[in-house]
Design a protein around this motif. Sequence first.
Motif, PDB file in Angstrom:
ATOM      1  N   LYS A  23       2.847  10.150  -9.779  1.00 53.08           N
ATOM      2  CA  LYS A  23       2.071  10.322 -11.011  1.00 53.08           C
ATOM      3  C   LYS A  23       1.461  11.716 -11.070  1.00 53.08           C
ATOM      4  N   MET A  24       0.999  12.208  -9.918  1.00 55.79           N
ATOM      5  CA  MET A  24       0.449  13.561  -9.878  1.00 55.79           C
ATOM      6  C   MET A  24       1.537  14.599 -10.116  1.00 55.79           C
ATOM      7  N   HIS A  43       0.828  -1.204   0.000  1.00 54.76           N
ATOM      8  CA  HIS A  43       0.000   0.000   0.000  1.00 54.76           C
ATOM      9  C   HIS A  43       0.863   1.255   0.000  1.00 54.76           C
ATOM     10  N   LEU A  44       2.010   1.196   0.676  1.00 53.35           N
ATOM     11  CA  LEU A  44       2.917   2.337   0.670  1.00 53.35           C
ATOM     12  C   LEU A  44       3.531   2.539  -0.706  1.00 53.35           C
ATOM     13  N   SER A  45       3.828   1.445  -1.377  1.00 52.25           N
ATOM     14  CA  SER A  45       4.339   1.545  -2.739  1.00 52.25           C
ATOM     15  C   SER A  45       3.303   2.165  -3.663  1.00 52.25           C
ATOM     16  N   ASP A  46       2.046   1.751  -3.497  1.00 53.30           N
ATOM     17  CA  ASP A  46       0.965   2.336  -4.299  1.00 53.30           C
ATOM     18  C   ASP A  46       0.819   3.829  -4.005  1.00 53.30           C
ATOM     19  N   TYR A  47       0.969   4.184  -2.736  1.00 51.89           N
ATOM     20  CA  TYR A  47       0.876   5.597  -2.348  1.00 51.89           C
ATOM     21  C   TYR A  47       1.969   6.415  -3.042  1.00 51.89           C
ATOM     22  N   ALA A  48       3.200   5.928  -2.982  1.00 52.97           N
ATOM     23  CA  ALA A  48       4.300   6.653  -3.636  1.00 52.97           C
ATOM     24  C   ALA A  48       4.059   6.767  -5.135  1.00 52.97           C
ATOM     25  N   PRO A  89       9.573  -7.395  -0.963  1.00 52.10           N
ATOM     26  CA  PRO A  89      10.210  -6.544  -1.976  1.00 52.10           C
ATOM     27  C   PRO A  89      10.056  -5.048  -1.699  1.00 52.10           C
ATOM     28  N   VAL A  90       8.906  -4.646  -1.151  1.00 54.37           N
ATOM     29  CA  VAL A  90       8.729  -3.241  -0.791  1.00 54.37           C
ATOM     30  C   VAL A  90       9.551  -2.915   0.458  1.00 54.37           C
ATOM     31  N   GLY A  91       9.642  -3.857   1.390  1.00 52.37           N
ATOM     32  CA  GLY A  91      10.465  -3.646   2.571  1.00 52.37           C
ATOM     33  C   GLY A  91      11.904  -3.345   2.228  1.00 52.37           C
TER      34      GLY A  91
END
Length: 280
Positions: free
Chosen positions: A60-61, A50-55, A114-116
Motif C-alpha cells: 500500500k505504501m 500477520h505476514l499477509s497484513d505486513y505484505a 490459506p496464507v501458508g
Amino acid sequence: MRKTELPAPVFIVAPMGRSGTNYLKSMLETHPDLYFVDVLEDYLNVGANHLSDYADGVFKMWEAMDGGSYTGLGTVSRDDMLAVIGDALLSLIGGDKDPTRRPLSKSPVAGDWPVGLRLFPDANYLLIIRDPRSIAESFLNVRSAWSLSFTLEHLASSWVQRMRLITQTLADHQDAVRDGRIMTIRYEKLVADPAPVLNGVLERIGLPPFPDGSAPDTNFPVIGSSFGIRTEEGRVDFTPQPKPDDFDPRRRWADWTPDQHKRFNRICGSMMKKWGYEPI
C-alpha cells in the motif's frame, strides 16, 4: 523476485494434536528422497495472517508513492514477497540443507493455512484426519500437565471449530486440491495398510514409490502413543517402540458410555458425518 530454488517442502498438518502426524512423518522420512527438518514441529502457519497484513501494508505504501508501478527486479506482487519470506523461514528450519532431497516437516495444527499456501507456493500439504473420538480419548489419556484441564466437551469443540476452518480452506482452494498441493490422508487407512497409502501420496507429490520391499508396513513401530510405553517421568515416549500384538489405535473410544457419545455427538456429530465418521 525469488533468487533461490529450494526443494519444494512437504508439510504434514492436522486439525489438532493426537491426529497421527508423528506416525505419518516417521513413515515418510524413511523414503530416500525425503529428509526431516531441524525442528520437531514447525508451526510456520500459526500467525501467518500477520505476514499477509505486513505484505499488504508495504505494498500500500509503495502503491501510494509511485502509482502502483513498482517493478524492482521485474514486476512483483504481494505473493512474491510472501514466497521470499517463506524461503527464509524454510531455510531457518533446515529446509535448505540437501538440494537433492525434499524437506519434510510437520505441525499438529493447520494454522493460517490459506496464507501458508502463499508463503510456500511450491509445497505439498498432507492433511491427516483421524476420528475425533480417538483424538479425544488419546488426549484424555496423555496425563500431562498441559492436558489436565481438557474435558470431552472442550476437545469436541476444538476439533469441530478447526475442522470448519479446514473444510472452508479446502472449498476455497479446489485448484490446490486438484493439483495435489493439498492431499487428505485418513489415519485409519494409513494404520490398516500403510504401503498403498504412502505410495499413493508419493505419486501425487511427484516422488517415486518406496523401493521394492522397503515401504513401511503394519508392523511399523509405535510413535508417541498415549496408550504406549511411558518415560520414567510418566510422559508419552516419542522414541520408536515395537508394536504390541493388541495395538489398535483406530477405535480408542470403543469403551465409551452412551452418555459420552451423546455429549460428544451434540457438539460435533454433524461434522463427524461430513467427514465420514458415523456417530454412535
